[in-house]
Design a protein around this motif. Structure first.
Motif, short mmCIF file in Angstrom:
data_model
loop_
_atom_site.label_atom_id
_atom_site.label_comp_id
_atom_site.label_asym_id
_atom_site.label_seq_id
_atom_site.Cartn_x
_atom_site.Cartn_y
_atom_site.Cartn_z
N PRO A 146 0.82 -1.22 0.00
CA PRO A 146 0.00 0.00 0.00
C PRO A 146 0.85 1.27 0.00
N GLU A 147 1.90 1.26 0.78
CA GLU A 147 2.76 2.44 0.83
C GLU A 147 3.43 2.67 -0.53
N ALA A 150 0.97 4.05 -2.97
CA ALA A 150 0.65 5.45 -2.67
C ALA A 150 1.79 6.36 -3.13
N LEU A 151 3.00 5.97 -2.84
CA LEU A 151 4.15 6.80 -3.23
C LEU A 151 4.27 6.86 -4.75
N ARG A 153 1.89 6.50 -6.89
CA ARG A 153 0.80 7.33 -7.39
C ARG A 153 1.14 8.81 -7.21
N GLY A 154 1.60 9.13 -6.02
CA GLY A 154 1.93 10.53 -5.75
C GLY A 154 3.02 11.04 -6.67
N ALA A 155 4.08 10.29 -6.80
CA ALA A 155 5.20 10.74 -7.63
C ALA A 155 4.75 10.86 -9.09
N GLY B 154 3.02 15.88 -4.87
CA GLY B 154 2.76 14.46 -5.09
C GLY B 154 1.92 13.86 -3.98
N ALA B 155 2.32 14.11 -2.76
CA ALA B 155 1.59 13.53 -1.63
C ALA B 155 0.16 14.06 -1.59
N LEU B 157 -1.67 15.23 -4.11
CA LEU B 157 -2.45 14.67 -5.20
C LEU B 157 -2.82 13.23 -4.91
N ALA B 158 -1.87 12.49 -4.38
CA ALA B 158 -2.16 11.09 -4.05
C ALA B 158 -3.25 11.01 -3.00
N ASP B 163 -6.23 6.73 -1.22
CA ASP B 163 -5.67 6.59 0.11
C ASP B 163 -4.19 6.96 0.11
N PHE B 164 -3.77 7.64 1.14
CA PHE B 164 -2.34 7.90 1.29
C PHE B 164 -1.97 7.58 2.74
N PRO B 165 -1.58 6.35 2.99
CA PRO B 165 -1.36 5.90 4.36
C PRO B 165 -0.27 6.69 5.08
N ALA B 167 2.01 5.73 6.82
CA ALA B 167 3.31 5.08 6.65
C ALA B 167 4.02 5.61 5.41
N ALA B 168 3.24 5.91 4.38
CA ALA B 168 3.85 6.43 3.16
C ALA B 168 4.44 7.81 3.43
N ILE B 171 7.63 7.54 5.21
CA ILE B 171 8.75 7.18 4.35
C ILE B 171 9.38 8.43 3.75
#
Lengths: 179, 179
Positions: A146-147, A150-151, A153-155, B154-155, B157-158, B163-165, B167-168, B171
């Motif tokens: 999941p992380e 998400a990363l 997707r964001g990037a 990025g974060a 938009l995600a 979902d943007f957990p 934990a992401a 990171i």
DNA sequence: TGATAAACGGAATCCAGGTTCCGTATCGTC
DNA sequence: GACGATACGGAACCTGGATTCCGTTTATCA
């Protein structure tokens, strides 16, 4: 079998659409695609029932390429390189081809039929790369799919909507690596 | 001075728009906003010349809140906490209020007039927080504003599209911290 | 080369949604 | 409580862009 010109035009439309969608994203107009392909709109519609369908055809093709790339990396490169290269590859792809990230957006939810298995394949590929990289102690053990998604997707979204400097990607990678 | 009902309705529209845009993003329809405000579309248009104008009014207000938050953190919290809290705050905001990230998208380019100074203020605020955190050795010295903006974008938009957990986010933070 | 089905082009159609218009209702003042 | 000025509501209008339709053109095969 289809007529030869039909075959040729279908290919042209697909190519043109790929270019135009890459440049303009989903807001691209059908006429623009038809024009680029040197064809009338009617022809575009004979080959692809709807804008959505055309766009899906392109995404499916692109994801197939990525999947192949994932397999190749898995086989040929060391786990750490494989994982990080693939991550960077997806982001670079998003930067270059706008109409793309929506595919990742669906990676979890709301998948159209026919895409389901492709999405599953993508998840599996990424999981495989991640696991391998973790086994090689190149990525923290506690990081989960999941992380990563998400990363990713964001990037990708960031890269798609503007500049996403390599240094930013490196920051993410650094956060993923073992301490 | 404006008539009292005009004042009241303007506020209602603004509130309704904030809600609707938060839920549906920029695709929200004007009728929906008018309906939510318990008002006719005409009234919406008397107060905001265009959909774009309405949407901007909301973003401007929201960014003001964020700027205040940035100042408060800067003053009251230690540099590291201030920086990371603000980062997280923006992402959380994006997750909750959809029609938002476009503001960040403009943070560098293509700004509408009137927004210019707000954008500048935001950049300045983030730069300030970043510098302070770096001086306190809480964030790597070689990280620059462009990277922060890219990661923030990025974060956000995600978070906005799915979902943007936490934990992401962690990171990313981990990648930003001093090694 | 002629017949026929398959494809083509692109003007016409449809539709969604933003914006305008104007008859009606409300506010504020004398 | 009457009048003019302001606002309001929401149906009608307009526009951009996807999709359809149909007369024309092209490929294929005897």
């Amino acid at each position: 079998m289809p007529r030869s010109d039909a075959l040729r035009n279908r290919a042209r439309v697909l190519d043109a659409a790929e270019e135009v969608l890459a440049e303009q994203g989903l807001t691209a107009r059908m006429d623009a695609i038809a024009a680029r392909a040197g064809v009338g709109v009617g022809t575009v519609y004979r080959h692809f029932a709807t804008k959505e369908a055309l766009w899906q055809a392109i995404v499916v093709a692109r994801v197939d390429v990525l999947l192949a790339e994932a397999r190749r990396l898995r086989a040929e490169a060391d786990p750490a390189t494989a994982f990080f290269t693939f991550f960077a590859r997806i982001v670079a792809d998003a930067a270059a081809k706008k109409a793309y990230t929506d595919a990742l957006r669906d990676a979890g939810i709301d998948v159209k039929d026919g895409q389901a298995e492709q999405v599953a394949a993508m998840r599996a590929a990424i999981t495989g790369l991640l696991r391998a990289a973790q086994d090689a102690h190149a990525v923290r053990a506690e990081v989960g799919l999941p992380e990563i998604l998400a990363l990713l997707r964001g990037a990708s979204l960031a890269a798609e909507t503007g500049d996403f400097p390599p240094a930013a990607l490196e920051i993410i990678f650094s956060g993923l690596r073992t301490v």
